[in-house]
Design a protein around this motif. Structure first.
Motif: not given
Length: 128
Positions: A48-55, A111-118, A123-128
């Motif tokens: 069960i993924p802990k972090r998900i980005t949908e594209m 691997q990126h830190d939490n700020f970069f992930d945020f 950015v992804i939310q704005e693109l979708n």
């Protein structure tokens, strides 16, 4: 092992998704056929993924994986046609007997830190 148009896909290695369960999973949107196969692969591996980005774009997901932003999925047949500037590794995932095969792509190097992930999430939310 790196897999591309110059290598035979059937030689690609298998990856148990439990070994990368803490990574960000870049998943195709639910309306894409690939998502059904990805969900089956996750269920098969009991992940069960802990972090998900949908594209919506599978290619964009693979590009994000090449940048070290997570692990993205595609059908095995797509791997020869997806080009990335940085190298990405492809592995078979899910039930090894399943056809068509589902592949995961990711880069172990970054691997990126939490700020970069945020920031990427915004950015992804704005693109979708």
């Amino acid at each position: 092992r790196l897999v591309g148009s110059e290598m035979c896909i059937r030689d690609s290695a298998y990856l148990d998704l439990r070994t990368i369960a803490d990574m960000n999973f870049i998943l195709p949107n639910r309306h894409r056929l690939l998502r059904n196969f990805v969900d089956e692969a996750l269920e098969f591996s009991q992940v069960i993924p802990k972090r998900i980005t949908e594209m919506n774009s599978i290619g964009a997901g693979i590009q994000m994986a090449a940048e070290g932003l997570g692990a993205a999925f595609c059908f095995e047949s797509y791997t020869a046609s997806i080009c990335t500037k940085k190298q990405v590794q492809y592995f078979r995932v899910g039930d090894p007997q399943r056809y068509p095969a589902v592949m995961i792509a990711y880069s172990k190097k970054r691997q990126h830190d939490n700020f970069f992930d945020f920031l990427i999430h915004c950015v992804i939310q704005e693109l979708n």
